[in-house]
Design an enzyme around this catalytic site. Structure first.
Site, short mmCIF file in Angstrom:
data_model
loop_
_atom_site.label_atom_id
_atom_site.label_comp_id
_atom_site.label_asym_id
_atom_site.label_seq_id
_atom_site.Cartn_x
_atom_site.Cartn_y
_atom_site.Cartn_z
N GLU A 1 -4.80 -8.78 -0.78
CA GLU A 1 -5.62 -8.53 0.41
C GLU A 1 -7.07 -8.42 -0.05
O GLU A 1 -7.37 -7.58 -0.91
CB GLU A 1 -5.20 -7.25 1.13
CG GLU A 1 -3.90 -7.39 1.90
CD GLU A 1 -3.56 -6.16 2.73
OE1 GLU A 1 -4.48 -5.44 3.20
OE2 GLU A 1 -2.35 -5.92 2.91
N GLU B 1 0.85 -1.20 0.00
CA GLU B 1 0.00 0.00 0.00
C GLU B 1 0.88 1.25 0.00
O GLU B 1 0.77 2.12 0.87
CB GLU B 1 -0.99 -0.02 1.17
CG GLU B 1 -1.97 -1.18 1.04
CD GLU B 1 -3.23 -1.09 1.90
OE1 GLU B 1 -3.32 -0.23 2.79
OE2 GLU B 1 -4.16 -1.89 1.63
O1 AHR Z 1 -5.32 -6.29 6.54
C1 AHR Z 1 -5.27 -5.15 7.35
C2 AHR Z 1 -4.63 -3.97 6.65
O2 AHR Z 1 -5.38 -3.58 5.55
C3 AHR Z 1 -3.26 -4.19 6.08
O3 AHR Z 1 -2.25 -4.08 7.02
C4 AHR Z 1 -3.15 -3.10 5.06
O4 AHR Z 1 -2.30 -3.42 3.99
C5 AHR Z 1 -4.58 -2.86 4.63
O5 AHR Z 1 -4.91 -1.53 4.66
#
Ligand code: AHR
Length: 513
Positions: free
Chosen positions: A316, A194
């Protein structure tokens, strides 16, 4: 408006006028050219966040909780059933503040740090690189490291790769001193996480250059070949993918994408367990939007990489609700109901349709955080409804995708969203066809007629996941409320057609031979 699909077209979906209210049709379109569903689509994610690592996976050798070399035995055994192909670690946002050298050597000498992203908890670094690679070996999965770009240095990341994969040299000597003689195998390396947000707040143009620089020094030692992953977009940020593909495509093997099923990033995200029918359908509609989002990112990638060399990795994804009342703020502990199971099944069905480009996905997260597989409390563990979907879907891993044409009714949801009553996916491996069917309708059973297109179905076995209520979940004291059951009666085959009666709010997987 019924469509016949190209091999990898998005599954056709329509409010088919000829379809009776509680009926749907699915047609199998087997093709020899159809690609294999990368098993890495069933990847997991473990971050130093709340009790994901400490308490969830790792309790230490001296714990009274039954463990195998410090790893919870109950959790290990449960996870082995999922045939996890790849595990991403150590974050997430945590990764861009993680200094790997703090997590090697004698545990009593390791420095502590504040986990600034996740509740300000003090991290003692007792779970580090060796522990992660040992875990991957025990689970039989590929490690996926997320490297620190935001607050780290090129040298730090380069040395991590050397420490893990080199046979000789200063980093290998250090590794050997710490008890590991042989290098490990490392394929997946994420260069930042991110990077548009917690990973450094970069602009895409700036990050593209930084990415090119960092990856240059991540070397392939002794025959180890890294698959380098650039930090990608969050859901609708198509410009990020555009710039990265334009400026750094020759330096990457994959680019990530994050997509959460979430109400919004400010204010309440809603309760994981107390929700009504309107919320249920909205959640499913939002989850299904990942199909449009992935499609648009793929279109951009196709422009620059028509041969699809570069993978899109949804590293994710999953539901994100309010933390359970009474739990530690910032630890993202949430319960998991039948609604989460629906999100898992619909997401996986969608990812399968992009399997020529989507080469990995990692649900967030493996234990005690967000849409997890297992929840733990001291020495107790429960398996979540989402766990059971991953278990049912194991046969799809590395199986050849079978395109489908689906005609189904849709249910209108809040914000103009539409949810198909029936979602499906199919694949074939070793002469066995696996067909997964979802009935999202909360009230009505649905009769699905499947045109088998010559696929053999002389022997059928099935499993079903459902519950009395959409809000049902497994908890300490009621661990088996939502669980897998045999599905033995709801189907029949006649004249090359399989008819399946799906109970309301159910997920069924059939194995056909
Ligand atoms: O999964 C939780 C968080 O969500 C992670 O650390 C981040 O990459 C995303 O914003």
């Amino acid at each position: 408006m019924k469509k016949t699909l190209g091999i990898l077209a998005f599954s056709a979906l329509c409010a088919f006028p000829g379809i009776a209210a509680n009926e749907a049709t699915v047609t199998l379109l087997p093709s020899k050219e159809s690609p294999v569903i990368a098993k890495e689509i069933y990847g997991q994610f473990a971050e130093h966040l709340g009790t994901c690592i400490y308490g969830g996976l790792w309790v230490g050798e001296n714990s009274s909780i039954p463990n195998t070399n410090g790893y919870r035995t109950d959790v290990l055994n449960a996870l082995k059933e999922l045939h996890i192909p790849v595990l991403r670690w150590p974050g997430g946002c945590f990764a861009d503040e993680y200094h790997w050298m703090d997590g090697i050597g004698p545990k009593e000498n390791r420095p502590r740090m504040v986990n600034n992203n996740w509740g300000g908890t003090v991290e003692d670094n007792s779970f580090g690189t060796h522990d992660f690679f040992d875990l991957c070996e025990m689970l039989g999965c590929e490690p996926y490291l997320s490297g620190n770009v935001g607050s780290g240095s090129v040298e730090e990341l380069a040395k991590w790769v050397e420490y893990i994969t080199a046979e000789d040299g200063p980093m290998a000597t250090l590794r050997k001193k710490n008890g590991r003689e042989k290098p490990w195998h490392l394929k997946y390396l994420g260069v930042g996480n991110e990077s548009w947000g917690c990973g450094g707040n970069f602009t895409p143009e700036y990050y593209a250059d930084v990415y090119r620089r960092y990856q240059t020094y991540c070397r392939n030692y002794n025959g180890n070949r890294l698959y380098k992953i650039a930090s990608g977009a969050s859901d609708y940020d198509y410009n990020w993918t555009e710039v990265m593909m334009k400026n750094a495509r020759n330096q990457m093997d994959g680019i990530s994408l994050h997509y959460y099923t979430v109400l919004g990033w400010s204010g309440s995200k809603g309760s994981a367990i107390n929700f009504n029918e309107e919320d249920y359908y909205w959640t499913l509609g939002k989850c299904l939007e990942v199909g449009d989002v992935v499609k648009r990112h793929c279109e951009i990638m196709d422009k620059y990489d028509p041969k699809k060399r570069i993978g899109l990795l949804v590293d994710e994804w999953g539901t994100w609700f309010d933390e359970e009342p009474g739990t530690i703020p910032g630890h993202l502990y949430q319960q998991n109901t039948l609604r989460d199971a629906m999100v898992a099944a619909l997401s996986l069905n969608t990812f399968h349709t992009f399997t020529d480009r989507v080469k990995m996905t990692n649900i967030a997260q493996i234990a005690n955080v967000l849409q997890s597989m297992v929840l733990t409390k001291e020495d107790q563990m429960v398996l979540t409804p989402t766990y059971y979907v991953f278990k049912m879907y194991v046969p799809h891993q590395d199986a050849q995708f079978i395109p489908l044409s689906i005609s189904t009714r849709e249910i209108a949801a809040r914000d103009g969203r539409k949810v198909p009553v029936v979602s499906a996916t199919a694949s074939v491996k070793d002469g066995k066809t696996t067909l997964s069917l979802v009935n999202t309708d909360l009230k009505n059973e649905t009769k699905v007629t499947v045109d088998l297109a010559g696929v053999s179905a002389k022997k059928i076995s099935g499993e079903i996941l459902t519950a009395s209520s959409m809000n049902d979940y497994n908890d300490f004291g009621q661990p088996e409320k939502v669980t897998l059951k045999g599905f033995t009666k709801g189907y029949q085959v006649k004249d090359g057609k399989l008819t399946v009666t799906l109970p309301a709010k159910s997920i069924v997987t059939l194995s056909l031979q």
